[in-house]
Design an enzyme around this catalytic site. Structure first.
Site, PDB file in Angstrom:
ATOM      1  N   THR A 189     -24.726   7.804 -19.013  1.00  0.00           N
ATOM      2  CA  THR A 189     -25.535   8.061 -17.804  1.00  0.00           C
ATOM      3  C   THR A 189     -25.546   6.847 -16.878  1.00  0.00           C
ATOM      4  O   THR A 189     -25.444   6.980 -15.658  1.00  0.00           O
ATOM      5  CB  THR A 189     -26.990   8.400 -18.225  1.00  0.00           C
ATOM      6  N   LYS A 229     -21.519  15.250  -7.730  1.00  0.00           N
ATOM      7  CA  LYS A 229     -22.760  14.994  -6.984  1.00  0.00           C
ATOM      8  C   LYS A 229     -22.431  14.567  -5.547  1.00  0.00           C
ATOM      9  O   LYS A 229     -21.268  14.268  -5.223  1.00  0.00           O
ATOM     10  CB  LYS A 229     -23.553  13.913  -7.722  1.00  0.00           C
ATOM     11  N   TYR A 233     -33.118  20.132 -13.210  1.00  0.00           N
ATOM     12  CA  TYR A 233     -33.640  18.936 -13.889  1.00  0.00           C
ATOM     13  C   TYR A 233     -35.088  19.163 -14.337  1.00  0.00           C
ATOM     14  O   TYR A 233     -35.918  18.265 -14.182  1.00  0.00           O
ATOM     15  CB  TYR A 233     -33.546  17.722 -12.964  1.00  0.00           C
ATOM     16  N   GLU A 239     -27.691  26.223 -17.546  1.00  0.00           N
ATOM     17  CA  GLU A 239     -27.266  25.717 -16.232  1.00  0.00           C
ATOM     18  C   GLU A 239     -26.260  26.650 -15.566  1.00  0.00           C
ATOM     19  O   GLU A 239     -26.319  26.853 -14.347  1.00  0.00           O
ATOM     20  CB  GLU A 239     -26.671  24.307 -16.401  1.00  0.00           C
ATOM     21  N   ARG A 265     -18.725  15.607 -21.874  1.00  0.00           N
ATOM     22  CA  ARG A 265     -19.696  14.496 -21.886  1.00  0.00           C
ATOM     23  C   ARG A 265     -18.965  13.172 -22.137  1.00  0.00           C
ATOM     24  O   ARG A 265     -19.268  12.153 -21.543  1.00  0.00           O
ATOM     25  CB  ARG A 265     -20.756  14.709 -22.978  1.00  0.00           C
ATOM     26  N   HIS A 285     -22.162  15.334 -12.872  1.00  0.00           N
ATOM     27  CA  HIS A 285     -23.065  15.876 -13.896  1.00  0.00           C
ATOM     28  C   HIS A 285     -22.240  16.686 -14.894  1.00  0.00           C
ATOM     29  O   HIS A 285     -21.303  17.378 -14.510  1.00  0.00           O
ATOM     30  CB  HIS A 285     -24.111  16.800 -13.254  1.00  0.00           C
ATOM     31  N   ARG A 304     -17.561   8.176 -14.892  1.00  0.00           N
ATOM     32  CA  ARG A 304     -18.581   7.238 -14.393  1.00  0.00           C
ATOM     33  C   ARG A 304     -18.129   5.787 -14.533  1.00  0.00           C
ATOM     34  O   ARG A 304     -18.420   4.958 -13.681  1.00  0.00           O
ATOM     35  CB  ARG A 304     -19.905   7.484 -15.131  1.00  0.00           C
ATOM     36  N   ASN A 311     -24.232   8.212  -9.906  1.00  0.00           N
ATOM     37  CA  ASN A 311     -23.238   8.261 -10.991  1.00  0.00           C
ATOM     38  C   ASN A 311     -22.247   9.424 -10.885  1.00  0.00           C
ATOM     39  O   ASN A 311     -21.642   9.847 -11.861  1.00  0.00           O
ATOM     40  CB  ASN A 311     -23.917   8.186 -12.366  1.00  0.00           C
ATOM     41  N   PHE A 333     -38.366   8.308 -11.580  1.00  0.00           N
ATOM     42  CA  PHE A 333     -37.181   8.256 -10.712  1.00  0.00           C
ATOM     43  C   PHE A 333     -36.875   9.604 -10.057  1.00  0.00           C
ATOM     44  O   PHE A 333     -35.964   9.706  -9.233  1.00  0.00           O
ATOM     45  CB  PHE A 333     -35.960   7.745 -11.485  1.00  0.00           C
TER      46      PHE A 333
END
Ligand code: TYD
Length: 200
Positions: free
Chosen positions: A141, A59, A99, A176, A135, A165, A152, A162, A107
């Site tokens: 998250t 990100k 998303y 995706e 993951r 992704h 993270r 964070n 948010f």
């Protein structure tokens, strides 16, 4: 031409002396699965598993903080194979498709502002159970709940920054990858150490 090449590879790799057996694999969709990198017939049949793919994105905060190399290194060290990589400035439209389930969350406006604030680096990684493994590698998250040793957990402390992704399911990964990459941007290639790290 491509089909002939796959046909030859299948004969070599599956040790199928029998052309009919190989043809039936091709017509059953194995070749397209091979090209797409999706899971096909299991290894029970003697056919090697075609590996999963997942989408990982560094990100904007991760890019700004020069964490791209360290994040790539973790996936390489784990033994996964990089099959797609690019840097881009995300548009509002692409983000809202990515998303789509979060668009109505309170948010979301802040998430949108953050995710479009600078470039992201998106990647497709391939390997055995790569969706689940990545993951775990990425962590919770909310970085406050992420274990030390996860990306993270090691590099962030707030849910709104964070760093990375990772697709959360096989279906999500497929959706995706199609959203972020064109087919021609993904490479099918063999790692020299594939039998040690990729083929199970
Ligand atoms: P989500 O898809 O729930 O988590 P993950 O990234 O672990 O799959 O959420 C997407 C992103 O939205 C998340 O990485 C950070 C952001 N986010 C917030 O900023 N606040 C929140 O309360 C939540 C749940 C997510």
């Amino acid at each position: 031409m491509l089909q002939r090449c796959i046909f030859k590879r299948l004969q070599q790799r599956c040790c199928l002396g029998n052309q009919d057996a190989t043809k039936s694999l091709l017509s059953s969709g194995f070749a397209s699965a091979l090209l797409g990198g999706h899971r096909a017939a299991g290894s029970k049949s003697g056919v090697p598993d075609v590996k999963e793919r997942t989408l990982i994105a560094v990100k904007p905060d991760g890019v700004q903080r020069r964490l791209v190399g360290q994040i790539i290194q973790r996936f390489e060290q784990r033994g996964f194979k990089l099959v797609g990589l690019k840097m881009l400035q995300v548009s509002d439209d692409l983000l809202s498709q990515h998303y789509c389930e979060l668009r109505t969350k309170p948010f979301y406006p802040r998430l949108q502002e953050y995710m479009t604030s600078g470039p992201v680096v998106v990647m497709v990684w391939e390997g055995h159970k790569v969706v689940q493994a990545s993951r775990t590698m990425v962590g919770h998250t909310n970085p406050l709940e992420a274990q030390a040793g996860t990306i993270r957990g090691d590099f962030s402390f707030h849910i709104s920054r964070n760093v990375v992704h990772a697709s959360d399911s096989l279906d999500g990964a497929q959706r995706e990858i199609q959203l972020w990459f064109q087919k021609k941007e993904l490479l099918n290639w063999d790692c020299f150490d594939q039998t040690l790290t990729c083929e199970v």
